[in-house]
Motif scaffolding. Structure first.
Motif, short mmCIF file in Angstrom:
data_model
loop_
_atom_site.label_atom_id
_atom_site.label_comp_id
_atom_site.label_asym_id
_atom_site.label_seq_id
_atom_site.Cartn_x
_atom_site.Cartn_y
_atom_site.Cartn_z
N TYR A 50 0.82 -1.21 0.00
CA TYR A 50 0.00 0.00 0.00
C TYR A 50 0.85 1.26 0.00
CZ TYR A 50 0.42 -0.41 5.21
OH TYR A 50 0.86 -0.55 6.52
N VAL A 52 0.56 5.45 0.91
CA VAL A 52 -0.19 6.47 1.64
C VAL A 52 0.33 7.84 1.21
CG1 VAL A 52 -0.81 7.38 3.92
CG2 VAL A 52 -0.52 4.92 3.61
N THR A 69 -5.11 6.32 1.38
CA THR A 69 -4.42 5.03 1.32
C THR A 69 -4.85 4.32 0.05
OG1 THR A 69 -4.36 4.83 3.72
CG2 THR A 69 -4.10 2.79 2.47
N THR A 83 -3.50 -3.39 5.50
CA THR A 83 -2.57 -2.46 6.13
C THR A 83 -2.10 -3.05 7.46
OG1 THR A 83 -4.35 -1.25 7.24
CG2 THR A 83 -3.64 -0.42 5.07
N ARG A 84 -1.02 -2.51 7.99
CA ARG A 84 -0.50 -2.98 9.28
C ARG A 84 -1.57 -2.87 10.36
NH1 ARG A 84 4.68 -3.49 11.09
NH2 ARG A 84 5.49 -2.69 9.15
N GLY A 85 -2.22 -1.72 10.42
CA GLY A 85 -3.27 -1.48 11.41
C GLY A 85 -2.69 -0.93 12.70
N HIS A 86 -3.46 -0.10 13.36
CA HIS A 86 -2.94 0.57 14.57
C HIS A 86 -4.06 1.10 15.46
CE1 HIS A 86 -3.44 3.70 11.46
NE2 HIS A 86 -3.91 4.43 12.47
N GLU A 95 -11.22 8.89 14.07
CA GLU A 95 -10.82 9.12 12.68
C GLU A 95 -12.03 8.83 11.80
OE1 GLU A 95 -7.11 7.27 11.81
OE2 GLU A 95 -7.17 7.73 9.66
N TYR A 97 -12.94 7.48 7.85
CA TYR A 97 -12.51 6.95 6.55
C TYR A 97 -13.67 7.10 5.57
CZ TYR A 97 -8.27 4.28 7.98
OH TYR A 97 -7.03 3.87 8.40
N HIS A 134 -7.70 0.07 13.83
CA HIS A 134 -8.27 0.00 12.49
C HIS A 134 -7.26 -0.49 11.47
CE1 HIS A 134 -7.21 4.04 13.86
NE2 HIS A 134 -6.76 4.31 12.64
N TRP A 150 -7.94 12.63 10.36
CA TRP A 150 -7.70 12.28 11.75
C TRP A 150 -6.95 13.41 12.45
CZ3 TRP A 150 -4.88 10.66 7.63
CH2 TRP A 150 -3.50 10.71 7.69
N HIS A 156 0.40 7.16 16.07
CA HIS A 156 0.17 5.74 15.75
C HIS A 156 0.80 4.89 16.83
CE1 HIS A 156 -0.02 7.76 11.83
NE2 HIS A 156 -0.92 6.84 11.53
N TYR A 158 1.61 1.06 16.90
CA TYR A 158 1.60 -0.24 16.22
C TYR A 158 1.91 -1.35 17.20
CZ TYR A 158 1.63 2.59 11.99
OH TYR A 158 1.30 3.50 11.03
O1 PA5 Z 1 -4.53 7.40 9.53
C1 PA5 Z 1 -4.80 6.26 9.18
O2 PA5 Z 1 -5.40 5.45 9.91
C2 PA5 Z 1 -4.36 5.83 7.79
O3 PA5 Z 1 -3.85 6.91 7.09
C3 PA5 Z 1 -3.30 4.72 7.94
O4 PA5 Z 1 -2.18 5.22 8.61
C4 PA5 Z 1 -2.92 4.13 6.61
O5 PA5 Z 1 -4.03 3.46 6.06
C5 PA5 Z 1 -1.80 3.10 6.72
O6 PA5 Z 1 -2.08 2.14 7.69
P1 PA5 Z 1 -1.05 1.84 8.86
O7 PA5 Z 1 -0.69 3.17 9.46
O8 PA5 Z 1 -1.77 0.97 9.81
O9 PA5 Z 1 0.15 1.20 8.22
#
Ligand code: PA5
Ligand code: NI
Length: 184
Positions: A50, A52, A69, A83-86, A95, A97, A134, A150, A156, A158
């Motif tokens: 992905y 961003v 994204t 995505t990794r998610g956080h 936030e 989307y 998410h 956001w 973030h 993680y």
């Molecule tokens: O703010 C967000 O939640 C998104 O912009 C994410 O950061 C983006 O989708 C990338 O995902 P991640 O940050 O989990 O790698």
């Protein structure tokens, strides 16, 4: 005489006219994210999962960030690209989307580990409350693009999801299959 603001091309999600920050996340960056890590290792490490793009605006208290994204279609083994998610470092910060193109899922999980999935498609609106992790999942064959807004102070986290989300999404016999994650 008028200020020309940044623009998003709705059909593609491309941000134009703004000062942008860009980040690509590749197969080699996603160690420990997918259930089948040997399958991940068989893919080309440089393959982008992905991209961003974020408007370079102020991160000050009260300000908002806007980003897009682009999550590409694909799978690691049978598990869809995601995505990794956080969680947000400031847990109370939410936030929003907005789905722009493609088809997928938004995986939301609270701090008790309860998860739910929302369908993402062009025009979908997702209110992510505070205290909610998410992750985007691309279950389609096209690029999944989503716009997000956001708080600049959210940050973030993680590491809090090092043990992963409690649900995983796979393709089985050309069908979307949701499974409880194994204790990992
Ligand atoms: O703010 C967000 O939640 C998104 O912009 C994410 O950061 C983006 O989708 C990338 O995902 P991640 O940050 O989990 O790698
Ligand atoms: Ni976020």
């Amino acid at each position: 005489p008028f200020i020309q603001p940044p623009q998003v091309e709705w059909a593609s999600g491309a941000l134009t006219k703004g000062p942008l920050l860009r980040k690509s996340t590749r197969i080699r960056d996603l160690i420990g994210i997918f259930a089948d890590d040997p399958a991940r290792q068989r893919l080309a490490g440089e393959h982008v999962v992905y991209d961003v793009e974020i408007l370079a605006t102020s991160p000050a208290e009260g300000e908002l960030y806007t980003g897009v994204t682009h999550l590409y279609p694909g799978r690691v083994g049978d598990e869809y690209f995601m995505t990794r998610g956080h969680f947000h470092a400031r847990r109370e910060q939410g936030e929003v989307y907005f789905g722009l193109r493609g088809n997928g899922l938004l995986l939301l999980q609270n701090e008790q580990g309860q998860a739910r999935l929302e369908s993402v498609c062009a025009g979908s609106i997702h209110i992510i409350p505070g205290f909610t992790a998410h992750r985007l999942i691309n279950t389609g064959s096209e690029v999944l693009s989503a716009l997000a807004v956001w708080p600049g102070v959210a940050g973030h986290d993680y590491a809090a999801l090092a043990k992963g989300f409690t649900l995983r999404v796979f393709e089985e016999n050309q069908q979307i299959q949701v499974r409880e994650a194994q204790n990992e």
